[in-house]
Design an enzyme around this catalytic site. Structure first.
Site, PDB file in Angstrom:
ATOM      1  N   LYS A   4       8.177 -16.192   2.137  1.00 47.24           N
ATOM      2  CA  LYS A   4       6.715 -16.302   1.994  1.00 47.24           C
ATOM      3  C   LYS A   4       6.038 -16.349   3.354  1.00 47.24           C
ATOM      4  CE  LYS A   4       7.905 -15.774  -1.489  1.00 47.24           C
ATOM      5  NZ  LYS A   4       9.190 -15.762  -2.206  1.00 47.24           N
ATOM      6  N   GLY A  40      18.266  -2.215  -5.397  1.00 40.47           N
ATOM      7  CA  GLY A  40      17.817  -3.238  -6.337  1.00 40.47           C
ATOM      8  C   GLY A  40      16.322  -3.434  -6.232  1.00 40.47           C
ATOM      9  N   ALA A  41      15.586  -2.986  -7.262  1.00 40.03           N
ATOM     10  CA  ALA A  41      14.127  -3.161  -7.268  1.00 40.03           C
ATOM     11  C   ALA A  41      13.764  -4.425  -8.025  1.00 40.03           C
ATOM     12  CB  ALA A  41      13.452  -1.947  -7.907  1.00 40.03           C
ATOM     13  N   GLU A  46      17.048   1.822  -7.514  1.00 37.01           N
ATOM     14  CA  GLU A  46      17.241   0.888  -8.634  1.00 37.01           C
ATOM     15  C   GLU A  46      18.126   1.532  -9.704  1.00 37.01           C
ATOM     16  OE1 GLU A  46      16.501  -2.290  -9.759  1.00 37.01           O
ATOM     17  OE2 GLU A  46      17.372  -1.660 -11.661  1.00 37.01           O
ATOM     18  N   SER A  50      20.022  -6.156  -2.736  1.00 34.99           N
ATOM     19  CA  SER A  50      19.478  -7.295  -3.504  1.00 34.99           C
ATOM     20  C   SER A  50      19.661  -6.972  -4.981  1.00 34.99           C
ATOM     21  CB  SER A  50      18.007  -7.509  -3.152  1.00 34.99           C
ATOM     22  OG  SER A  50      17.312  -6.264  -3.166  1.00 34.99           O
ATOM     23  N   HIS A 102     -17.815 -20.111 -10.922  1.00 34.47           N
ATOM     24  CA  HIS A 102     -18.256 -18.765 -10.543  1.00 34.47           C
ATOM     25  C   HIS A 102     -18.685 -18.742  -9.084  1.00 34.47           C
ATOM     26  CE1 HIS A 102     -19.984 -14.795 -10.859  1.00 34.47           C
ATOM     27  NE2 HIS A 102     -21.044 -15.261 -10.198  1.00 34.47           N
TER      28      HIS A 102
HETATM   29  P1  FAD Z   1      20.221 -23.786  -3.366  1.00 35.74           P
HETATM   30  O1  FAD Z   1      18.825 -23.748  -2.898  1.00 35.74           O
HETATM   31  O2  FAD Z   1      21.053 -22.577  -3.188  1.00 35.74           O
HETATM   32  O3  FAD Z   1      20.903 -25.002  -2.605  1.00 35.74           O
HETATM   33  C1  FAD Z   1      22.237 -25.296  -2.729  1.00 35.74           C
HETATM   34  C2  FAD Z   1      22.659 -26.095  -1.522  1.00 35.74           C
HETATM   35  O4  FAD Z   1      23.962 -26.625  -1.755  1.00 35.74           O
HETATM   36  C3  FAD Z   1      22.771 -25.277  -0.232  1.00 35.74           C
HETATM   37  O5  FAD Z   1      22.128 -25.953   0.814  1.00 35.74           O
HETATM   38  C4  FAD Z   1      24.269 -25.188   0.029  1.00 35.74           C
HETATM   39  O6  FAD Z   1      24.583 -25.149   1.400  1.00 35.74           O
HETATM   40  C5  FAD Z   1      24.733 -26.500  -0.579  1.00 35.74           C
HETATM   41  N1  FAD Z   1      26.136 -26.510  -0.984  1.00 35.74           N
HETATM   42  C6  FAD Z   1      26.800 -25.629  -1.763  1.00 35.74           C
HETATM   43  N2  FAD Z   1      28.071 -26.040  -1.979  1.00 35.74           N
HETATM   44  C7  FAD Z   1      28.195 -27.201  -1.315  1.00 35.74           C
HETATM   45  C8  FAD Z   1      29.269 -28.119  -1.177  1.00 35.74           C
HETATM   46  N3  FAD Z   1      30.440 -27.939  -1.776  1.00 35.74           N
HETATM   47  N4  FAD Z   1      29.068 -29.210  -0.399  1.00 35.74           N
HETATM   48  C9  FAD Z   1      27.865 -29.419   0.226  1.00 35.74           C
HETATM   49  N5  FAD Z   1      26.829 -28.600   0.099  1.00 35.74           N
HETATM   50  C10 FAD Z   1      26.985 -27.508  -0.676  1.00 35.74           C
HETATM   51  N6  FAD Z   1      12.582 -19.127  -6.121  1.00 35.74           N
HETATM   52  C11 FAD Z   1      11.305 -19.446  -6.410  1.00 35.74           C
HETATM   53  O7  FAD Z   1      11.087 -20.232  -7.330  1.00 35.74           O
HETATM   54  N7  FAD Z   1      10.264 -18.938  -5.700  1.00 35.74           N
HETATM   55  C12 FAD Z   1      10.450 -18.070  -4.688  1.00 35.74           C
HETATM   56  O8  FAD Z   1       9.492 -17.629  -4.063  1.00 35.74           O
HETATM   57  C13 FAD Z   1      11.775 -17.704  -4.348  1.00 35.74           C
HETATM   58  N8  FAD Z   1      12.014 -16.849  -3.336  1.00 35.74           N
HETATM   59  C14 FAD Z   1      13.307 -16.519  -3.018  1.00 35.74           C
HETATM   60  C15 FAD Z   1      13.509 -15.610  -1.999  1.00 35.74           C
HETATM   61  C16 FAD Z   1      14.791 -15.243  -1.664  1.00 35.74           C
HETATM   62  C17 FAD Z   1      15.009 -14.255  -0.545  1.00 35.74           C
HETATM   63  C18 FAD Z   1      15.899 -15.826  -2.348  1.00 35.74           C
HETATM   64  C19 FAD Z   1      17.297 -15.490  -1.970  1.00 35.74           C
HETATM   65  C20 FAD Z   1      15.691 -16.734  -3.372  1.00 35.74           C
HETATM   66  C21 FAD Z   1      14.385 -17.084  -3.728  1.00 35.74           C
HETATM   67  N9  FAD Z   1      14.128 -17.966  -4.771  1.00 35.74           N
HETATM   68  C22 FAD Z   1      12.838 -18.281  -5.097  1.00 35.74           C
HETATM   69  C23 FAD Z   1      15.210 -18.587  -5.539  1.00 35.74           C
HETATM   70  C24 FAD Z   1      15.458 -20.020  -5.039  1.00 35.74           C
HETATM   71  O9  FAD Z   1      15.749 -19.965  -3.660  1.00 35.74           O
HETATM   72  C25 FAD Z   1      16.601 -20.651  -5.803  1.00 35.74           C
HETATM   73  O10 FAD Z   1      16.365 -20.566  -7.186  1.00 35.74           O
HETATM   74  C26 FAD Z   1      16.749 -22.109  -5.423  1.00 35.74           C
HETATM   75  O11 FAD Z   1      17.005 -22.240  -4.052  1.00 35.74           O
HETATM   76  C27 FAD Z   1      17.888 -22.759  -6.211  1.00 35.74           C
HETATM   77  O12 FAD Z   1      17.981 -24.104  -5.846  1.00 35.74           O
HETATM   78  P2  FAD Z   1      19.357 -24.876  -5.937  1.00 35.74           P
HETATM   79  O13 FAD Z   1      19.055 -26.270  -5.510  1.00 35.74           O
HETATM   80  O14 FAD Z   1      19.966 -24.672  -7.262  1.00 35.74           O
HETATM   81  O15 FAD Z   1      20.341 -24.169  -4.896  1.00 35.74           O
HETATM   82  P1  NAI Z   2      16.997  -9.464  -9.400  1.00 34.67           P
HETATM   83  O1  NAI Z   2      17.833  -9.816 -10.563  1.00 34.67           O
HETATM   84  O2  NAI Z   2      15.582  -9.885  -9.367  1.00 34.67           O
HETATM   85  O3  NAI Z   2      16.992  -7.884  -9.201  1.00 34.67           O
HETATM   86  C1  NAI Z   2      18.162  -7.172  -9.022  1.00 34.67           C
HETATM   87  C2  NAI Z   2      17.880  -5.715  -9.312  1.00 34.67           C
HETATM   88  O4  NAI Z   2      19.001  -4.963  -8.886  1.00 34.67           O
HETATM   89  C3  NAI Z   2      17.686  -5.440 -10.792  1.00 34.67           C
HETATM   90  O5  NAI Z   2      16.540  -4.649 -10.985  1.00 34.67           O
HETATM   91  C4  NAI Z   2      18.959  -4.700 -11.185  1.00 34.67           C
HETATM   92  O6  NAI Z   2      18.774  -3.782 -12.231  1.00 34.67           O
HETATM   93  C5  NAI Z   2      19.316  -4.016  -9.886  1.00 34.67           C
HETATM   94  N1  NAI Z   2      20.735  -3.684  -9.741  1.00 34.67           N
HETATM   95  C6  NAI Z   2      21.799  -4.458 -10.069  1.00 34.67           C
HETATM   96  N2  NAI Z   2      22.951  -3.813  -9.766  1.00 34.67           N
HETATM   97  C7  NAI Z   2      22.600  -2.624  -9.223  1.00 34.67           C
HETATM   98  C8  NAI Z   2      23.331  -1.529  -8.705  1.00 34.67           C
HETATM   99  N3  NAI Z   2      24.653  -1.533  -8.678  1.00 34.67           N
HETATM  100  N4  NAI Z   2      22.644  -0.462  -8.237  1.00 34.67           N
HETATM  101  C9  NAI Z   2      21.286  -0.441  -8.238  1.00 34.67           C
HETATM  102  N5  NAI Z   2      20.543  -1.445  -8.732  1.00 34.67           N
HETATM  103  C10 NAI Z   2      21.190  -2.535  -9.210  1.00 34.67           C
HETATM  104  O7  NAI Z   2      17.808 -10.012  -8.131  1.00 34.67           O
HETATM  105  P2  NAI Z   2      17.392 -10.209  -6.628  1.00 34.67           P
HETATM  106  O8  NAI Z   2      16.202  -9.407  -6.273  1.00 34.67           O
HETATM  107  O9  NAI Z   2      18.642 -10.069  -5.861  1.00 34.67           O
HETATM  108  O10 NAI Z   2      16.967 -11.724  -6.602  1.00 34.67           O
HETATM  109  C11 NAI Z   2      17.855 -12.725  -7.093  1.00 34.67           C
HETATM  110  C12 NAI Z   2      17.100 -13.821  -7.728  1.00 34.67           C
HETATM  111  O11 NAI Z   2      16.490 -14.631  -6.730  1.00 34.67           O
HETATM  112  C13 NAI Z   2      15.932 -13.386  -8.600  1.00 34.67           C
HETATM  113  O12 NAI Z   2      16.339 -12.985  -9.861  1.00 34.67           O
HETATM  114  C14 NAI Z   2      15.142 -14.642  -8.659  1.00 34.67           C
HETATM  115  O13 NAI Z   2      15.715 -15.491  -9.608  1.00 34.67           O
HETATM  116  C15 NAI Z   2      15.337 -15.217  -7.275  1.00 34.67           C
HETATM  117  N6  NAI Z   2      14.179 -14.875  -6.447  1.00 34.67           N
HETATM  118  C16 NAI Z   2      12.957 -15.333  -6.826  1.00 34.67           C
HETATM  119  C17 NAI Z   2      11.846 -15.023  -6.101  1.00 34.67           C
HETATM  120  C18 NAI Z   2      10.535 -15.487  -6.581  1.00 34.67           C
HETATM  121  O14 NAI Z   2      10.496 -16.350  -7.454  1.00 34.67           O
HETATM  122  N7  NAI Z   2       9.439 -14.970  -6.050  1.00 34.67           N
HETATM  123  C19 NAI Z   2      11.916 -14.222  -4.883  1.00 34.67           C
HETATM  124  C20 NAI Z   2      13.245 -13.747  -4.599  1.00 34.67           C
HETATM  125  C21 NAI Z   2      14.328 -14.098  -5.348  1.00 34.67           C
END
Ligand code: FAD
Ligand code: NAI
Length: 475
Positions: A58, A190-191, A213, A279, A454
């Protein structure tokens, strides 16, 4: 000598650190273990979300949007910017600062709530007489015991077979957030949510972005009408989106990566990129947890098996967030973390899966809660739909951002709101009203009769609610 606690939480992402705070608020002695390290080797609590997910993405989305506005939208507002240039190192530095502020904030919250934080890896060592032992390995090895353990170990990026992440040419979300020079040609496989968010960041900064995608439909989980509108807008912005492709060999040379694929028509294609983001979803992370030591059940995809209350197969071991079923969202993880802490205290914690909002932070943003039109059709539910375009909203015109719409789906008989779908400006903020409405089981008429300020974008929500009964006032 083992350190004893009431609750040990493994993982300090949004699921784990929030569970730890809530458990401490409820009077338990709590430890939280997390292995994430910052560049200096120090603790970096906050998990994927804080370090390589929600927060840094973000930050870059905001910075890149400012850049795009300064280059394009400002002109229309009568602001001429001469000599606009990108300082990418500063943009990345700011993102890192934002991440650190969040890491530090969580460390502060641990102190404030008297939670013992252990920087290292937590692994189950066994269970005796209802007490679980968890070893912490790392610089400060410890043995902890507790009656209750909450697993919140999160997820990792899914690897495409044959194309492991090297974070130089083939990037996961981690590498996608640290590219140090704008790639001329960026490929994204991955879209989904990450592909669109990170693709948008680098397109705004000047990359030529091609998204490949696998599925024939764009954003299949999103309401079809909203997904179509979003697709149109993204293509207009310059994102090249190829649907229905079959990815073939991915090969790397010194500074190029080539993707061979079959397009939707079955023709063989090959494209060379400077960087490739993959992704394609995320996989649960139980690496190093030593789940076998306590006989913890995992499913065939590696998720920790839990019931509706986040109870695992082992008594008093709970699991929340990305490592269990359900949407991989930070706020879902947090809700489960709170609910588990409350259940441990004998209360009735609750997570309502029907009202978990989704947001894709592209521009325009996409957000939704509840059922899509295609889901209602498939379930045979009779519904009414109301839409309102931002084009007809005064605030959107003043902002200079009139793309998209609000769409409301309500039960045909009871008028209960079943789903709200938004593509447009500030959709991430607007969806909160819809979540509240659905949580209180409001009808579309309820919201239509509420006074909205508004001029505000939220008037579009009210108008879409009015449109359910075909009585929108401004359209
Ligand atoms: P995580 O955040 O993955 O945290 C797990 C933690 O456990 C990590 O710090 C890891 O190091 C630690 N850990 C793992 N195993 C061990 C162990 N054995 N001992 C000690 N520590 C350990 N979600 C949204 O809602 N909004 C968004 O805008 C959004 N944007 C995203 C953008 C990207 C690029 C990505 C990749 C994800 C995004 N997500 C978003 C998804 C969100 O990040 C996850 O759903 C969320 O972080 C999950 O929380 P969690 O606590 O389950 O796990
Ligand atoms: P995603 O599940 O959102 O999208 C993956 C995409 O890749 C899908 O459209 C799928 O059809 C495609 N795909 C899968 N295998 C493929 C292949 N072999 N070839 C081509 N396309 C393929 O997963 P993404 O973007 O990796 O994000 C993971 C998760 O992280 C999200 O589902 C979401 O839960 C979380 N996230 C949330 C955000 C938010 O809340 N704004 C931002 C980023 C991630």
């Amino acid at each position: 000598m083992a350190k004893q606690f009431d609750v040990v939480v493994i993982g300090a992402g949004p699921g784990g650190y929030i569970a730890a705070i809530r458990a401490a608020q409820l009077g338990f002695s709590v430890a939280c273990i997390d292995e994430w390290s910052n560049a200096k080797g120090g603790p970096a609590p906050g998990g994927t979300c804080t370090n390589v997910g929600c927060i840094p993405s973000k930050a870059l989305l905001q910075s890149s949007e400012h850049f795009e506005h300064a280059g394009h939208a400002f002109k229309e507002h009568g602001i001429d910017v001469a000599g606009l240039s990108l300082n990418l190192p500063q943009m990345l530095k700011r993102k890192d600062t934002v991440v650190k502020q969040n890491n530090d904030g969580i460390l502060y919250l641990f102190k404030k709530n008297k939670i013992a934080f252990f920087h290292g890896r937590g692994a189950f060592a066994g269970t005796a007489e209802g007490v679980h032992t968890v070893n912490v390995t790392g610089a400060n090895a410890e043995t902890l015991t507790a009656k209750h353990v909450v697993i919140a170990t999160g997820s990792n990026a899914r690897v495409l077979p044959g194309a492991p992440f090297d974070e130089k040419l083939i990037l996961s979300n981690t590498g996608a957030l640290t590219i140090d020079a704008v790639p001329a040609k960026l490929g994204v496989i991955g879209a989904g949510v990450i592909g669109l968010e990170m693709g948008s960041v680098w397109r705004r900064l000047g990359a030529d972005v091609t998204v490949l995608e696998g599925l024939p439909t764009f954003l299949g989980a999103v309401d079809e009408q909203i997904a179509k509108e979003a697709h149109k807008l993204f293509v207009k912005q310059g994102l090249k989106i190829n649907l229905g492709v079959k990815i073939g060999a991915i090969t790397t040379a010194a500074d190029k990566v080539t993707v061979a694929y079959e397009d939707a028509a079955g023709a063989a294609q090959s494209v060379e990129f400077d960087k490739l983001i993959i992704s394609i979803g995320r996989v649960p992370n139980t690496i190093g947890l030593n789940a076998e030591a306590i006989g913890l059940a995992l499913d065939e995809r590696g998720f920790v098996v839990v019931d509706d209350d986040c109870k695992t197969s082992v008594a008093n071991v709970w699991a929340v967030g990305d490592v269990v079923r359900g949407p991989m969202l930070a706020h879902k993880a947090e809700e489960e973390g709170v609910a588990v802490a409350e259940r441990i205290a004998g209360q009735h914690g609750h997570t309502n899966f029907n009202t978990i909002p989704w947001v894709i932070y592209t521009s325009p943003e996409i957000s939704w809660v509840g059922q899509t039109e295609q889901q209602l059709k498939a379930a045979g539910v009779a519904y009414k739909a109301g839409t309102f375009p931002f084009l007809a909203n005064g605030r959107a015109r003043a902002l200079g951002d009139t793309s998209g719409m609000v769409k409301v789906l309500a039960d045909a008989t009871t008028d209960e709101i079943l789903g709200v779908h938004i593509v447009g400006p500030q959709a991430s903020e607007l969806i909160a009203e819809a979540v509240v409405a659905m949580e209180f089981r409001a009808s579309s008429e309820d919201i239509a009769r509420i006074c909205h300020a508004h001029p505000s974008l939220s008037e579009s929500t009210k108008e879409a609610m009015l449109a359910v009964d075909k009585r929108a006032l401004n359209f």
